[in-house]
Design a protein around this motif. Structure first.
Motif, PDB file in Angstrom:
ATOM      1  N   LEU A 132     -17.546 122.567  26.285  1.00  0.00           N
ATOM      2  CA  LEU A 132     -18.578 121.531  26.190  1.00  0.00           C
ATOM      3  C   LEU A 132     -19.773 122.002  25.368  1.00  0.00           C
ATOM      4  O   LEU A 132     -20.228 121.309  24.455  1.00  0.00           O
ATOM      5  CB  LEU A 132     -19.064 121.138  27.589  1.00  0.00           C
ATOM      6  CG  LEU A 132     -18.172 120.249  28.423  1.00  0.00           C
ATOM      7  CD1 LEU A 132     -18.694 120.165  29.846  1.00  0.00           C
ATOM      8  CD2 LEU A 132     -18.071 118.875  27.801  1.00  0.00           C
ATOM      9  N   ARG A 133     -20.280 123.175  25.703  1.00  0.00           N
ATOM     10  CA  ARG A 133     -21.465 123.694  25.001  1.00  0.00           C
ATOM     11  C   ARG A 133     -21.170 123.943  23.523  1.00  0.00           C
ATOM     12  O   ARG A 133     -22.007 123.672  22.669  1.00  0.00           O
ATOM     13  CB  ARG A 133     -21.983 124.948  25.684  1.00  0.00           C
ATOM     14  CG  ARG A 133     -22.659 124.652  27.004  1.00  0.00           C
ATOM     15  CD  ARG A 133     -23.296 125.903  27.593  1.00  0.00           C
ATOM     16  NE  ARG A 133     -23.857 125.663  28.893  1.00  0.00           N
ATOM     17  CZ  ARG A 133     -25.081 125.190  29.112  1.00  0.00           C
ATOM     18  NH1 ARG A 133     -25.866 124.901  28.105  1.00  0.00           N
ATOM     19  NH2 ARG A 133     -25.519 125.016  30.339  1.00  0.00           N
ATOM     20  N   ARG A 134     -19.986 124.448  23.216  1.00  0.00           N
ATOM     21  CA  ARG A 134     -19.623 124.686  21.820  1.00  0.00           C
ATOM     22  C   ARG A 134     -19.563 123.362  21.060  1.00  0.00           C
ATOM     23  O   ARG A 134     -20.056 123.256  19.937  1.00  0.00           O
ATOM     24  CB  ARG A 134     -18.283 125.421  21.763  1.00  0.00           C
ATOM     25  CG  ARG A 134     -18.089 126.225  20.529  1.00  0.00           C
ATOM     26  CD  ARG A 134     -16.850 127.111  20.532  1.00  0.00           C
ATOM     27  NE  ARG A 134     -15.862 126.809  21.552  1.00  0.00           N
ATOM     28  CZ  ARG A 134     -15.508 127.655  22.514  1.00  0.00           C
ATOM     29  NH1 ARG A 134     -16.033 128.830  22.604  1.00  0.00           N
ATOM     30  NH2 ARG A 134     -14.586 127.309  23.396  1.00  0.00           N
ATOM     31  N   GLY A 135     -18.960 122.342  21.676  1.00  0.00           N
ATOM     32  CA  GLY A 135     -18.883 121.036  21.020  1.00  0.00           C
ATOM     33  C   GLY A 135     -20.246 120.397  20.821  1.00  0.00           C
ATOM     34  O   GLY A 135     -20.551 119.856  19.761  1.00  0.00           O
ATOM     35  N   LEU A 136     -21.099 120.468  21.852  1.00  0.00           N
ATOM     36  CA  LEU A 136     -22.445 119.898  21.731  1.00  0.00           C
ATOM     37  C   LEU A 136     -23.285 120.676  20.737  1.00  0.00           C
ATOM     38  O   LEU A 136     -24.064 120.096  19.973  1.00  0.00           O
ATOM     39  CB  LEU A 136     -23.115 119.844  23.102  1.00  0.00           C
ATOM     40  CG  LEU A 136     -22.527 118.791  24.046  1.00  0.00           C
ATOM     41  CD1 LEU A 136     -22.969 119.045  25.483  1.00  0.00           C
ATOM     42  CD2 LEU A 136     -22.900 117.393  23.602  1.00  0.00           C
ATOM     43  N   SER A 137     -23.141 121.999  20.702  1.00  0.00           N
ATOM     44  CA  SER A 137     -23.880 122.811  19.720  1.00  0.00           C
ATOM     45  C   SER A 137     -23.452 122.464  18.302  1.00  0.00           C
ATOM     46  O   SER A 137     -24.273 122.424  17.386  1.00  0.00           O
ATOM     47  CB  SER A 137     -23.665 124.301  19.981  1.00  0.00           C
ATOM     48  OG  SER A 137     -24.247 124.668  21.200  1.00  0.00           O
ATOM     49  N   HIS A 138     -22.150 122.210  18.122  1.00  0.00           N
ATOM     50  CA  HIS A 138     -21.663 121.808  16.798  1.00  0.00           C
ATOM     51  C   HIS A 138     -22.324 120.500  16.360  1.00  0.00           C
ATOM     52  O   HIS A 138     -22.760 120.368  15.210  1.00  0.00           O
ATOM     53  CB  HIS A 138     -20.139 121.651  16.830  1.00  0.00           C
ATOM     54  CG  HIS A 138     -19.583 121.098  15.564  1.00  0.00           C
ATOM     55  ND1 HIS A 138     -19.408 121.853  14.428  1.00  0.00           N
ATOM     56  CD2 HIS A 138     -19.173 119.843  15.244  1.00  0.00           C
ATOM     57  CE1 HIS A 138     -18.914 121.095  13.467  1.00  0.00           C
ATOM     58  NE2 HIS A 138     -18.761 119.873  13.945  1.00  0.00           N
TER      59      HIS A 138
END
Length: 153
Positions: A132-138
């Motif tokens: 989730l965090r990786r996707g939102l950071s992207h």
């Protein structure tokens, strides 16, 4: 989003797509992991969580905010109405019922579902959190994804 396994767990994410004239768009989000043990504890955001997100966004952006909300029952609580009445930097506008096309945050969720969360089987909630965090950071690093016209498609 639920994670099945050793116990009941649930993730809630609140996001704000932020737009200022002549500036790049921004995404501000807050994930929250809920652990529900035998009916104790909340398994969603409380009105105070939305209040805190709006206050943090105001501090981070350093400008008055026009907050456009969908008709989630928590968005219409007396506490949030009072917050808007008490602060001149906050104006709240409610979207009409059943108008997801007008809500840019719906585009963020669609990007997550089609991208990092597509066909993912999480081994545990830490793996889901990283995803989730990786996707939102992207999405945060690519402001063109948060543009109002791209989110509403």
């Amino acid at each position: 989003m639920r994670v099945w396994g050793r116990s009941w767990r649930r993730w809630s994410i609140s996001a704000m797509c932020c737009y200022k004239p002549d500036e790049t768009s921004r995404l501000i989000y807050r994930p929250r992991r809920h652990r529900k043990w035998k009916g104790t504890g909340r398994n969603s955001f409380a009105w105070t969580d939305y209040r805190d997100l709006a206050v943090r966004a105001h501090i981070q952006l350093g400008t008055p905010i026009i907050l456009i909300w969908d008709n989630l029952n928590m968005h219409r609580t007396a506490g949030l109405r009072q917050l808007a009445a008490d602060h001149d930097w906050l104006t709240v506008v409610q979207l009409p019922s059943y108008a997801p096309g007008l809500n840019p945050a719906e585009g963020v969720w669609a990007l997550l579902r089609r991208g990092p969360l597509a066909n993912v089987a999480s081994a545990d909630d830490e793996h889901l959190e990283r995803t989730l965090r990786r996707g939102l950071s992207h999405i945060q690093r690519h402001p063109e994804l948060v543009r109002a016209d791209s989110c509403s498609s």
